[in-house]
Every structure is written in C-alpha cells, then in structure tokens.
Motif scaffolding. Sequence first.
Motif, PDB file in Angstrom:
ATOM      1  N   ASN A   8       7.992  22.891 -17.630  1.00 55.09           N
ATOM      2  CA  ASN A   8       8.175  22.934 -19.579  1.00 55.09           C
ATOM      3  C   ASN A   8       7.265  21.570 -19.609  1.00 55.09           C
ATOM      4  O   ASN A   8       7.637  20.766 -19.831  1.00 55.09           O
ATOM      5  CB  ASN A   8       9.324  22.935 -19.247  1.00 55.09           C
ATOM      6  CG  ASN A   8      10.073  23.919 -19.785  1.00 55.09           C
ATOM      7  OD1 ASN A   8       9.264  25.198 -19.746  1.00 55.09           O
ATOM      8  ND2 ASN A   8      11.160  24.075 -19.687  1.00 55.09           N
ATOM      9  N   ARG A  26       9.073  27.139 -24.873  1.00 52.43           N
ATOM     10  CA  ARG A  26       9.340  28.418 -23.789  1.00 52.43           C
ATOM     11  C   ARG A  26      10.894  28.566 -24.109  1.00 52.43           C
ATOM     12  O   ARG A  26      11.438  28.180 -24.579  1.00 52.43           O
ATOM     13  CB  ARG A  26      10.149  28.385 -22.393  1.00 52.43           C
ATOM     14  CG  ARG A  26       8.357  28.238 -21.777  1.00 52.43           C
ATOM     15  CD  ARG A  26       8.973  27.997 -19.836  1.00 52.43           C
ATOM     16  NE  ARG A  26       7.388  27.566 -19.470  1.00 52.43           N
ATOM     17  CZ  ARG A  26       6.888  29.041 -18.953  1.00 52.43           C
ATOM     18  NH1 ARG A  26       7.841  29.763 -18.414  1.00 52.43           N
ATOM     19  NH2 ARG A  26       6.067  28.543 -18.261  1.00 52.43           N
ATOM     20  N   VAL A  48       7.229  32.184 -25.304  1.00 56.52           N
ATOM     21  CA  VAL A  48       6.167  31.390 -25.200  1.00 56.52           C
ATOM     22  C   VAL A  48       5.757  31.274 -26.739  1.00 56.52           C
ATOM     23  O   VAL A  48       5.101  32.234 -27.608  1.00 56.52           O
ATOM     24  CB  VAL A  48       5.235  30.615 -24.538  1.00 56.52           C
ATOM     25  CG1 VAL A  48       4.356  30.058 -24.848  1.00 56.52           C
ATOM     26  CG2 VAL A  48       6.126  31.319 -22.863  1.00 56.52           C
ATOM     27  N   GLN A  70      12.736  32.747 -21.382  1.00 54.43           N
ATOM     28  CA  GLN A  70      11.806  32.733 -20.180  1.00 54.43           C
ATOM     29  C   GLN A  70      10.651  33.787 -20.761  1.00 54.43           C
ATOM     30  O   GLN A  70       9.852  33.991 -19.621  1.00 54.43           O
ATOM     31  CB  GLN A  70      12.320  32.744 -18.703  1.00 54.43           C
ATOM     32  CG  GLN A  70      12.447  30.832 -18.365  1.00 54.43           C
ATOM     33  CD  GLN A  70      12.144  30.089 -18.389  1.00 54.43           C
ATOM     34  OE1 GLN A  70      10.804  30.477 -18.081  1.00 54.43           O
ATOM     35  NE2 GLN A  70      12.250  28.742 -18.068  1.00 54.43           N
TER      36      GLN A  70
END
Length: 117
Positions: free
Chosen positions: A54, A70, A77, A74
């Motif tokens: 990150n 994000r 984005v 996960q």
Amino acid sequence: QLQLVESGGGLVQPGGSLTLSCAASGPLQFFAVAWFRQDPEKGRTGVSCISTQNNAEYVDSVKGRFSISRDKNQNTVYLQMNSLKPEDTAVYYCAARLTAVEKYDYWGQGTQVTVSA
C-alpha cells in the motif's frame, strides 16, 4: 487470467471530482496496481501506482489532487480525483503486475474522463 474492469469515468466541470474504480476478477493482494491515462497529444502516461504494501506514488502533475487506494477485500483499487483540470482529460486505464515482474501484464478496457465547462 486476471481481468480488470474500470468504471467511474464521465464528464465533470473543472474543479470537480470523480472516483475511478478498477475491479479485478480475483484478489489483487499479490499485484502492484497502477493507473495510466492516454490522450492524443501526450500518449499513455503513468498517473499513480500502489504496491502490495500500500505504498502509493503519483506523477507530479496530480500530487495533492489524486489519491489511490485498495479496498479491504483487495479486489478493487480506486483513484480519487479532486480539483480536476481540463488537462486531466484522457482515457484512464488500470493495470496490474505481479511484484516479481516489471511489466504490467493485465490491463482494463479504459474509462473516459472529460473535464470541461
């Protein structure tokens, strides 16, 4: 095969905001993800990227205005774009690469962002 789908583009006035989303067909936890943009004059240029840890980076022209992140799961984005300028007009693409690979191998189809009064 990882698939990426961008959304969130559109027409916005100068000074406005948009949030682009890059939805992946699978988890992105092992992928670095970047946003690129392409316009007829400048060609394709990098805008921002986020590592698996990150860590975020930005091209100078968008620092302080754009933010990449994000989601917790996960799989998505985001690119939050504030204080948009006409020169931000372009087709925006997200791309992903495994951390051991330098080349971005997976690309979305792009989403148009137009900044105009």
